[in-house]
Design a protein around this motif. Structure first.
Motif, PDB file in Angstrom:
ATOM      1  N   ALA A   1      30.915  47.013  60.887  1.00 35.76           N
ATOM      2  CA  ALA A   1      31.740  46.802  59.702  1.00 35.76           C
ATOM      3  C   ALA A   1      32.178  45.340  59.612  1.00 35.76           C
ATOM      4  CB  ALA A   1      32.961  47.713  59.731  1.00 35.76           C
ATOM      5  N   GLU A   2      32.338  44.862  58.388  1.00 33.19           N
ATOM      6  CA  GLU A   2      32.867  43.514  58.202  1.00 33.19           C
ATOM      7  C   GLU A   2      34.353  43.508  58.537  1.00 33.19           C
ATOM      8  OE1 GLU A   2      30.222  41.171  55.078  1.00 33.19           O
ATOM      9  OE2 GLU A   2      31.293  42.824  54.126  1.00 33.19           O
ATOM     10  N   VAL A   3      34.808  42.404  59.100  1.00 36.28           N
ATOM     11  CA  VAL A   3      36.192  42.296  59.573  1.00 36.28           C
ATOM     12  C   VAL A   3      36.882  41.157  58.834  1.00 36.28           C
ATOM     13  CG1 VAL A   3      37.684  41.865  61.558  1.00 36.28           C
ATOM     14  CG2 VAL A   3      35.553  43.178  61.848  1.00 36.28           C
ATOM     15  N   VAL A   4      38.041  41.460  58.283  1.00 37.70           N
ATOM     16  CA  VAL A   4      38.897  40.433  57.677  1.00 37.70           C
ATOM     17  C   VAL A   4      40.222  40.440  58.425  1.00 37.70           C
ATOM     18  CG1 VAL A   4      40.143  39.691  55.621  1.00 37.70           C
ATOM     19  CG2 VAL A   4      37.821  40.609  55.408  1.00 37.70           C
ATOM     20  N   LYS A   5      40.557  39.285  59.011  1.00 37.85           N
ATOM     21  CA  LYS A   5      41.814  39.143  59.736  1.00 37.85           C
ATOM     22  C   LYS A   5      42.828  38.433  58.838  1.00 37.85           C
ATOM     23  CE  LYS A   5      39.498  39.059  64.231  1.00 37.85           C
ATOM     24  NZ  LYS A   5      39.257  38.321  65.498  1.00 37.85           N
ATOM     25  N   LEU A   6      43.991  39.050  58.693  1.00 42.08           N
ATOM     26  CA  LEU A   6      45.024  38.521  57.807  1.00 42.08           C
ATOM     27  C   LEU A   6      45.913  37.527  58.534  1.00 42.08           C
ATOM     28  CD1 LEU A   6      46.076  41.847  56.025  1.00 42.08           C
ATOM     29  CD2 LEU A   6      44.217  40.269  55.440  1.00 42.08           C
ATOM     30  N   THR A   7      46.540  36.647  57.784  1.00 37.94           N
ATOM     31  CA  THR A   7      47.446  35.654  58.373  1.00 37.94           C
ATOM     32  C   THR A   7      48.671  36.327  58.976  1.00 37.94           C
ATOM     33  OG1 THR A   7      48.433  35.352  56.171  1.00 37.94           O
ATOM     34  CG2 THR A   7      46.718  33.795  56.834  1.00 37.94           C
ATOM     35  N   THR A   8      48.967  37.550  58.550  1.00 41.73           N
ATOM     36  CA  THR A   8      50.111  38.297  59.089  1.00 41.73           C
ATOM     37  C   THR A   8      49.755  39.037  60.381  1.00 41.73           C
ATOM     38  OG1 THR A   8      49.513  40.054  57.525  1.00 41.73           O
ATOM     39  CG2 THR A   8      51.325  38.575  56.905  1.00 41.73           C
ATOM     40  N   GLY A   9      48.479  38.923  60.825  1.00 42.94           N
ATOM     41  CA  GLY A   9      48.091  39.484  62.112  1.00 42.94           C
ATOM     42  C   GLY A   9      47.274  40.752  62.055  1.00 42.94           C
ATOM     43  N   GLU A  10      47.284  41.450  60.914  1.00 46.35           N
ATOM     44  CA  GLU A  10      46.532  42.699  60.817  1.00 46.35           C
ATOM     45  C   GLU A  10      45.029  42.427  60.656  1.00 46.35           C
ATOM     46  OE1 GLU A  10      48.992  41.852  58.790  1.00 46.35           O
ATOM     47  OE2 GLU A  10      50.538  43.410  58.714  1.00 46.35           O
ATOM     48  N   GLU A  11      44.246  43.449  60.979  1.00 46.92           N
ATOM     49  CA  GLU A  11      42.786  43.365  60.875  1.00 46.92           C
ATOM     50  C   GLU A  11      42.290  44.527  60.023  1.00 46.92           C
ATOM     51  OE1 GLU A  11      40.197  42.345  64.393  1.00 46.92           O
ATOM     52  OE2 GLU A  11      39.578  44.435  64.107  1.00 46.92           O
ATOM     53  N   ILE A  12      41.430  44.210  59.049  1.00 45.73           N
ATOM     54  CA  ILE A  12      40.886  45.219  58.155  1.00 45.73           C
ATOM     55  C   ILE A  12      39.379  45.295  58.359  1.00 45.73           C
ATOM     56  CG2 ILE A  12      40.769  46.044  55.768  1.00 45.73           C
ATOM     57  CD1 ILE A  12      43.600  45.676  56.946  1.00 45.73           C
ATOM     58  N   ARG A  13      38.855  46.517  58.479  1.00 50.02           N
ATOM     59  CA  ARG A  13      37.426  46.720  58.658  1.00 50.02           C
ATOM     60  C   ARG A  13      36.868  47.546  57.498  1.00 50.02           C
ATOM     61  NH1 ARG A  13      36.552  47.872  65.168  1.00 50.02           N
ATOM     62  NH2 ARG A  13      37.750  46.058  65.901  1.00 50.02           N
TER      63      ARG A  13
ATOM     64  N   LYS B   1      44.105  37.326  48.394  1.00 49.01           N
ATOM     65  CA  LYS B   1      44.115  35.916  48.004  1.00 49.01           C
ATOM     66  C   LYS B   1      43.723  35.067  49.213  1.00 49.01           C
ATOM     67  CE  LYS B   1      47.861  36.665  44.686  1.00 49.01           C
ATOM     68  NZ  LYS B   1      49.260  36.317  44.332  1.00 49.01           N
ATOM     69  N   PRO B   2      43.169  33.867  48.976  1.00 50.29           N
ATOM     70  CA  PRO B   2      42.764  33.007  50.101  1.00 50.29           C
ATOM     71  C   PRO B   2      43.880  32.767  51.110  1.00 50.29           C
ATOM     72  CG  PRO B   2      41.907  32.133  48.045  1.00 50.29           C
ATOM     73  CD  PRO B   2      42.809  33.278  47.681  1.00 50.29           C
ATOM     74  N   ALA B   3      45.128  32.639  50.618  1.00 49.67           N
ATOM     75  CA  ALA B   3      46.253  32.363  51.515  1.00 49.67           C
ATOM     76  C   ALA B   3      46.561  33.531  52.438  1.00 49.67           C
ATOM     77  CB  ALA B   3      47.492  32.008  50.690  1.00 49.67           C
ATOM     78  N   GLN B   4      46.068  34.727  52.117  1.00 46.05           N
ATOM     79  CA  GLN B   4      46.322  35.908  52.947  1.00 46.05           C
ATOM     80  C   GLN B   4      45.294  36.072  54.060  1.00 46.05           C
ATOM     81  OE1 GLN B   4      46.475  38.495  49.204  1.00 46.05           O
ATOM     82  NE2 GLN B   4      47.998  39.506  50.492  1.00 46.05           N
ATOM     83  N   ILE B   5      44.205  35.308  54.005  1.00 44.68           N
ATOM     84  CA  ILE B   5      43.086  35.506  54.921  1.00 44.68           C
ATOM     85  C   ILE B   5      43.070  34.427  56.004  1.00 44.68           C
ATOM     86  CG2 ILE B   5      40.583  35.659  55.110  1.00 44.68           C
ATOM     87  CD1 ILE B   5      40.557  36.486  52.133  1.00 44.68           C
ATOM     88  N   LYS B   6      43.087  34.876  57.247  1.00 48.06           N
ATOM     89  CA  LYS B   6      42.959  33.951  58.370  1.00 48.06           C
ATOM     90  C   LYS B   6      41.491  33.765  58.746  1.00 48.06           C
ATOM     91  CE  LYS B   6      44.373  33.287  63.209  1.00 48.06           C
ATOM     92  NZ  LYS B   6      45.137  33.860  64.351  1.00 48.06           N
TER      93      LYS B   6
END
Length: 404
Positions: free
Chosen positions: A31-43, A136-141
């Protein structure tokens, strides 16, 4: 022994996947992984990026409920607000479209009336398998994308609701799907119907949707040709529409041998004004143009499939386009036999043979066979795209559905 047979059966697929995926990533979730600037990880799977750089992805509700329940609650609220805005926007667009129809567009009128009833109805947003997430771009680490074969694996697993797919590697998903009787290298996933309503990205996307629906159920002009010479395609059921293209093409191949008898080719002109003029005369809002051009220097044949949509009085834009190439040297016996026996083409070949242009004749026939093959492929690709793009008016942006 069974494991060896399993490996050998899937070896070609591994060869296509693993070089792009990397042996070092063999234990990485597919699965693709997106890590948020707030620390959470979404798959899940990233669907695409909109013009304002917002990243859109889908994740499974069941996984979010277990791993990120607070975010799920937040995104569900956002989804309710988004769907409310989508309903208002689509109702307005459909109403304007319906009111601009002419009396002879009954099929589209009936379809739009049904759509209006659907979007005007007050219903609670459904909480389905997939959750639509706009970031939004600012939400993505960090965003960890996957190559196309891996994405197909994940979407096929979503389609089949494979348990725990977010933790499964690519090789594990292949085994899971094989156990379900599927072949990931062949079977294609389709999760579009499960994606929650998506906002119309811009007016060009809406225009494309209108054009494609018009093609499916309304008035449309279909043209074919080469250079700026265009003719209307035969109606469904007419004898071999590709012959009209070949009658135009073969003199180009024979021109060198026949010299002044056929005359020097005219300078190429823009074909779009020709198509638009024909569209205006036919009083249609959409034109499909299949153009064939030989590349003699590289021994190739090119077919370009274009859809033009009308945006206003005298204004037309390209809403879809694809190009296909084929080797003009390769033998295609079945197609070549059809060409040789065609009553429209046979006289041209006979005239060329009388001048000793046998080599040019064989070249013309092979390029003509390549033309037939490409036109069939263009029709297949367009048919697949049309099926995906007209299922719903609130689907993902159409440009995300087109193959690269």
């Amino acid at each position: 022994m069974r494991s060896l047979k399993f490996f050998l059966g899937w070896f070609p697929f591994f060869l296509g996947v693993l070089p792009s995926f990397g042996w070092a990533q063999a234990a990485t979730p597919a699965a693709e992984v997106v890590k948020l600037t707030t620390g959470e990880e979404i798959r899940g799977i990233v669907l695409g990026q909109s013009a304002n750089r917002r990243l859109w992805m889908v994740a499974q509700r069941q996984w979010l409920q277990r791993v990120q329940p607070a975010l799920l609650e937040k995104w569900d609220k956002e989804g309710i607000e988004r769907e409310s805005q989508i309903r208002l926007d689509l109702s307005r667009r459909i109403l304007n479209w319906r009111d601009g129809l002419t009396a002879d567009q009954e099929g589209i009128h009936t379809f739009l009336e049904d759509e209006l009833k659907s979007w005007d109805a007050k219903v609670e947003p459904t909480k389905g398998q997939l959750v639509l997430i706009g970031l939004k771009p600012a939400q993505i680490k960090k965003w960890e994308p996957r190559m196309a074969p891996i994405r197909q694996l994940v979407m096929l697993a979503m389609q089949e609701r494979v348990q725990g797919l977010e933790e499964r590697t690519a090789l594990e998903l292949i085994k899971d799907l094989k156990g379900l009787g599927l072949e990931p290298g062949r079977d294609r996933a389709n999760i579009l119907d499960r994606i929650p309503p998506f906002p119309i990205e811009d007016d060009s996307d809406w225009l494309a949707r209108k054009a494609l629906l018009t093609f499916q159920m309304g008035r449309v002009l279909q043209l074919q040709g080469s250079g700026d010479l265009l003719v209307e395609q035969p109606k469904p059921g007419a004898a071999n529409g590709v012959e009209g293209l070949l009658v135009q093409m073969i003199p180009k191949f024979l021109n060198k041998a026949l010299g002044d008898i056929l005359g020097a080719p005219s300078a190429p002109k823009a074909w779009q004004p020709v198509a638009i003029q024909m569209g205006e005369a036919a009083k249609v809002d959409m034109i499909r143009v299949i153009r064939v051009e030989p590349d003699l220097a590289n021994r190739r044949m090119m077919v370009e499939d274009t859809i033009l949509g009308k945006t206003g009085p005298g204004r037309w834009v390209v809403v879809w386009q694809t190009q296909l190439l084929a080797d003009g040297n390769r033998a295609r016996p079945a197609a070549e036999a059809i060409i040789k026996s065609d009553p429209q083409i046979a006289p041209l070949l006979k005239a060329a043979a009388a001048l000793g242009a046998d080599a040019q004749i064989n070249e013309a026939i092979r390029f003509g066979a390549a033309t037939m093959e490409l036109q069939a492929e263009a029709n297949q690709k367009f048919g697949q795209f049309l099926k995906l793009s007209t299922k719903r008016l609130d689907g993902v942006p159409l440009k995300w559905l087109q193959e690269p």
